[in-house]
Scaffold this motif. Sequence first.
Motif, PDB file in Angstrom:
ATOM      1  N   LEU A 110     -10.040  -0.879  -1.663  1.00  0.00           N
ATOM      2  CA  LEU A 110      -9.708   0.315  -0.888  1.00  0.00           C
ATOM      3  C   LEU A 110      -8.285   0.788  -1.186  1.00  0.00           C
ATOM      4  N   LEU A 111      -7.354  -0.146  -1.298  1.00  0.00           N
ATOM      5  CA  LEU A 111      -5.974   0.233  -1.600  1.00  0.00           C
ATOM      6  C   LEU A 111      -5.872   0.827  -3.004  1.00  0.00           C
ATOM      7  N   THR A 112      -6.626   0.256  -3.961  1.00  0.00           N
ATOM      8  CA  THR A 112      -6.625   0.811  -5.318  1.00  0.00           C
ATOM      9  C   THR A 112      -7.212   2.214  -5.330  1.00  0.00           C
ATOM     10  N   GLU A 113      -8.288   2.440  -4.587  1.00  0.00           N
ATOM     11  CA  GLU A 113      -8.884   3.774  -4.508  1.00  0.00           C
ATOM     12  C   GLU A 113      -7.894   4.784  -3.930  1.00  0.00           C
ATOM     13  N   ALA A 114      -7.176   4.384  -2.908  1.00  0.00           N
ATOM     14  CA  ALA A 114      -6.182   5.286  -2.310  1.00  0.00           C
ATOM     15  C   ALA A 114      -5.083   5.628  -3.316  1.00  0.00           C
ATOM     16  N   THR A 115      -4.597   4.629  -4.041  1.00  0.00           N
ATOM     17  CA  THR A 115      -3.534   4.860  -5.025  1.00  0.00           C
ATOM     18  C   THR A 115      -4.011   5.777  -6.141  1.00  0.00           C
ATOM     19  N   GLN A 116      -5.217   5.516  -6.641  1.00  0.00           N
ATOM     20  CA  GLN A 116      -5.750   6.359  -7.700  1.00  0.00           C
ATOM     21  C   GLN A 116      -5.992   7.787  -7.219  1.00  0.00           C
ATOM     22  N   SER A 117      -6.445   7.948  -5.991  1.00  0.00           N
ATOM     23  CA  SER A 117      -6.671   9.292  -5.451  1.00  0.00           C
ATOM     24  C   SER A 117      -5.365  10.056  -5.335  1.00  0.00           C
ATOM     25  N   LEU A 118      -4.317   9.390  -4.893  1.00  0.00           N
ATOM     26  CA  LEU A 118      -3.011  10.048  -4.814  1.00  0.00           C
ATOM     27  C   LEU A 118      -2.523  10.439  -6.205  1.00  0.00           C
ATOM     28  N   VAL A 138       4.917   9.924  -0.377  1.00  0.00           N
ATOM     29  CA  VAL A 138       3.762   9.223   0.182  1.00  0.00           C
ATOM     30  C   VAL A 138       3.363   8.054  -0.714  1.00  0.00           C
ATOM     31  N   SER A 139       3.347   8.267  -2.013  1.00  0.00           N
ATOM     32  CA  SER A 139       2.984   7.191  -2.938  1.00  0.00           C
ATOM     33  C   SER A 139       3.965   6.022  -2.819  1.00  0.00           C
ATOM     34  N   GLY A 140       5.253   6.332  -2.678  1.00  0.00           N
ATOM     35  CA  GLY A 140       6.230   5.268  -2.483  1.00  0.00           C
ATOM     36  C   GLY A 140       6.021   4.524  -1.174  1.00  0.00           C
ATOM     37  N   LEU A 141       5.686   5.255  -0.128  1.00  0.00           N
ATOM     38  CA  LEU A 141       5.414   4.605   1.165  1.00  0.00           C
ATOM     39  C   LEU A 141       4.175   3.727   1.101  1.00  0.00           C
ATOM     40  N   ALA A 146       1.750  -1.583   1.148  1.00  0.00           N
ATOM     41  CA  ALA A 146       1.019  -2.671   0.505  1.00  0.00           C
ATOM     42  C   ALA A 146       1.869  -3.936   0.432  1.00  0.00           C
ATOM     43  N   ASP A 147       3.169  -3.782   0.166  1.00  0.00           N
ATOM     44  CA  ASP A 147       4.066  -4.941   0.139  1.00  0.00           C
ATOM     45  C   ASP A 147       4.139  -5.614   1.501  1.00  0.00           C
ATOM     46  N   LYS A 148       4.168  -4.818   2.561  1.00  0.00           N
ATOM     47  CA  LYS A 148       4.261  -5.403   3.907  1.00  0.00           C
ATOM     48  C   LYS A 148       2.965  -6.146   4.262  1.00  0.00           C
ATOM     49  N   ILE A 149       1.816  -5.596   3.896  1.00  0.00           N
ATOM     50  CA  ILE A 149       0.553  -6.301   4.146  1.00  0.00           C
ATOM     51  C   ILE A 149       0.501  -7.586   3.315  1.00  0.00           C
ATOM     52  N   ALA A 164       3.548  -9.620  13.024  1.00  0.00           N
ATOM     53  CA  ALA A 164       4.666  -8.684  12.861  1.00  0.00           C
ATOM     54  C   ALA A 164       4.491  -7.848  11.594  1.00  0.00           C
ATOM     55  N   GLY A 165       4.053  -8.503  10.505  1.00  0.00           N
ATOM     56  CA  GLY A 165       3.855  -7.766   9.262  1.00  0.00           C
ATOM     57  C   GLY A 165       2.737  -6.739   9.363  1.00  0.00           C
ATOM     58  N   VAL A 166       1.618  -7.132   9.975  1.00  0.00           N
ATOM     59  CA  VAL A 166       0.500  -6.203  10.105  1.00  0.00           C
ATOM     60  C   VAL A 166       0.856  -5.037  11.020  1.00  0.00           C
ATOM     61  N   ASP A 167       1.545  -5.347  12.120  1.00  0.00           N
ATOM     62  CA  ASP A 167       1.912  -4.276  13.058  1.00  0.00           C
ATOM     63  C   ASP A 167       2.917  -3.308  12.433  1.00  0.00           C
TER      64      ASP A 167
END
Length: 402
Positions: A110-118, A138-141, A146-149, A164-167
């Motif tokens: 899902l994260l890869t799909e979001a990145t590719q769509s952007l 947005v792409s940088g955010l 992803a780093d925080k997750i 804390a990381g997920v929140d």
Amino acid sequence: MSRRTELLRSLWRRAAGRTADGASRPTAAFLRRRMLVLPALAVVALALCAAAYSDVHSRTERLRDRSAPALVDLAQARTSLELAQDQAELRLQKARQAGLVELGEKYRTLLTEATQSLHRAAQSRALRKAQEQELRVVSGLVVAYADKIAWADRHRTTPLLRDAGVDYAAEMLGDGGAADSADAKSKAKEAKAKAADKAKTQSTSKTKSTGKAGAAKAKAGAEVESSQEPTAILERLTELEAQLRDGNSDLAAWSPLTLAAAAAAALAAALFAVAVAGTLDFLRHRLRLISVQLAAGAAPVLLVPVLLAVGGTEEHQAQQRVHREVAALEKVAADGRAPRAIETAESRATTLMRDSHAEGWSLTAGIALPAAAVGALGCGVTLFVYSRPYPAARALRKYADA
């Protein structure tokens, strides 16, 4: 007899080369004038038709190749990010074995799909410079999200750090904060409206101190509005989607250039038709001649506006349908049905554009316009041939003096 009827009769007399008392105008002068007037009217009508259709077709291409795909990609990125966050919360917080299992492939997909769509949206050339810059933010955010997750996943055995990381990632994403965001925007609008009303009221006062207070109030309202600009990822994506929808709405509407060019082309084509009919009537009565050549040359000139009007209208209707189809992506919720709904909307938009036969109409215009221009030239050549046996009035006076 009404004034309109008299005006129409006067126009027909001029077109047919007759004077007010019904007599015919001199043959040589009439034919030489029409030899220039008919091609000129035809060229003007064809140029205006080409301008009107070109504007409609260019909007079709922009909507089909840029704006609509970009809006689909933004919707895909938004829903994929929300689904990725749901998957992260499920694996790291809500599952029975939370903290004992990794994120899994579904989250990464899902994260890869979001990145590719952007990335596809950024490469679509549908965005303005400011929008491209916003999309890069947005792409940088998304990378930071992803780093925080990933950080929370590395500390999944420690509930405090994991939660804390997920929140924090959810706060970056803006997941679950739509209602708060809407309330904030509503309050910002109300504050701006109140500040503007106060500024307007106080600006009517003639005192200098009151004028300064009004300016301060207006400035405060602007600061309130600027402070409520979207900061979360989903808020920024939603704002970009809204801007693209507005742009698509403008593309799918009749532009002033199209309407003005079409109206002027219709007028020029009508004048050309009347002039041709009058010329044919003049030739039949004065020369006892039925000019098939003139009628054949004028036919493509009169056919092209009809063809391009049909093609432009069909493309415009397809633009409106495609706009409605992709605009409905705003209502697609981030659930298991979202990918299918987005894919269906994209497929329908593609089908609608294909059924409009935009490329076929463009090819038709590319063939019909030159053919009509040749026909217009043929009208002038035909009248030139008809006028050759009739010397001009100046030549007659010269022969008489001799």
